[in-house]
Motif scaffolding. Sequence first.
Motif, short mmCIF file in Angstrom:
data_model
loop_
_atom_site.label_atom_id
_atom_site.label_comp_id
_atom_site.label_asym_id
_atom_site.label_seq_id
_atom_site.Cartn_x
_atom_site.Cartn_y
_atom_site.Cartn_z
N ASP A 1 47.15 -25.97 1.75
CA ASP A 1 47.21 -26.38 3.16
C ASP A 1 46.67 -25.30 4.09
OD1 ASP A 1 49.23 -24.59 2.73
OD2 ASP A 1 50.75 -25.70 3.84
N LYS A 2 45.90 -24.36 3.54
CA LYS A 2 45.36 -23.27 4.35
C LYS A 2 43.84 -23.22 4.26
CE LYS A 2 49.61 -21.65 4.98
NZ LYS A 2 50.30 -21.77 6.29
N GLU B 1 47.35 -28.25 8.84
CA GLU B 1 48.12 -29.32 9.47
C GLU B 1 48.19 -29.13 10.97
OE1 GLU B 1 51.92 -29.84 7.67
OE2 GLU B 1 51.09 -30.27 5.67
N ASP C 1 46.31 -22.86 9.38
CA ASP C 1 47.13 -23.95 8.87
C ASP C 1 46.37 -25.25 9.10
OD1 ASP C 1 49.11 -26.20 9.04
OD2 ASP C 1 50.49 -24.60 8.48
N ASP D 1 47.45 -19.07 11.47
CA ASP D 1 48.80 -18.67 11.04
C ASP D 1 48.96 -17.16 11.06
OD1 ASP D 1 50.45 -20.79 10.68
OD2 ASP D 1 50.32 -20.82 8.48
#
Length: 353
Positions: free
Chosen positions: A112-113, A139, A137, A144
């Motif tokens: 997810d990165k 999402e 991130d 981050d």
Amino acid sequence: MNTKAINQGLVITAIAALFSVNAVAKNVSTSQVELVGEIKGTQITGVTVSDNGRVFVNAPNWRDGVRFSVANITSNGEFIAYPNEQVNACVAQSEVRKDCFLAVQSVVAHKDKLYVLDTRNPKFQGVVDAPRLFVIDLESNKIDETLILSDDAYHPDSYINDLRVDEKTNRIFMTDSGHAGLVVYNLDDNTSYRILDNHETTKAEVDSLSVKGKPFSNVVHSDGIALDKLNDTLYFHALSGYSLYAINTSDIKKASNDTLSKAVRKVTKTGAPDGMVYHQGNVYLANLETQEVQYLTPSLDLRTLVKGEAVNWADTFSIHNNTLYYTNSKIQDAGSDVSNMTFEVYKTIISSH
């Protein structure tokens, strides 16, 4: 621009035994390629595809007026600055800010990165502050954290080029194509260090290449990198060279060249590549001089996947759902002005290979 399948009249020929006996190209197959997106006037090098199929590219800071450092290619082929315009605002004028991309050379999506590798070396004029990884991130589409290399992990002329994330050891492995060597970032304690610094396994082997008869005289050291997560093996290769090397990830540690070189093995001879990627036993890599996308099998057979007009300095590879994505950076043809040049991202199915 809608994604469209195109058959470029790909003509694939088996390569004679140019290098070693184990690296003979055979059993080649014709692959149809599909255009993912193309952009005029902005040279792109890196490409990566996230787990949910989002496609990202990067544009290096090699000349004035670059439109973006990182972009997301939308489903209709648009290139949208990612994660936003503000983070991409520094590249055009090489403005040095901690919260802004300066000189991005590669992007790698992992879970997810999105890892954005910023060389901090605009126009190859030297590192202006420490090279770093911006971790976004996927999402929230926000940065981050920023992973900054320590002083002893890079040199003033370093050009940190590509990376792979190793979950098992919680480390990130990187190549340095400006000052030969590999760089290791330990995510457990946020420390970093160099290995095989200026070593024969990471240094360029030749002074120039001939890209379909056109001389390319820039010397590029360790560049391509690929991680076999099943067998815990890291592969690496100089761009200006023909030797593929490997080391077990368990042997990677902060140690002298004499100590580490004993753990490095020469795998075989290949063409001169740029990026590389490992997938299901095969190492995918380009042959820049013959303008091919190739793959090295577990039995060390070097086979051709794509050859023809759809391959023009295949720069970086990413694999998603048994489909290989690659960029055409056309480095051998790109000078100070690329305003009239077009750069593409293609994809081709590899599930049968």
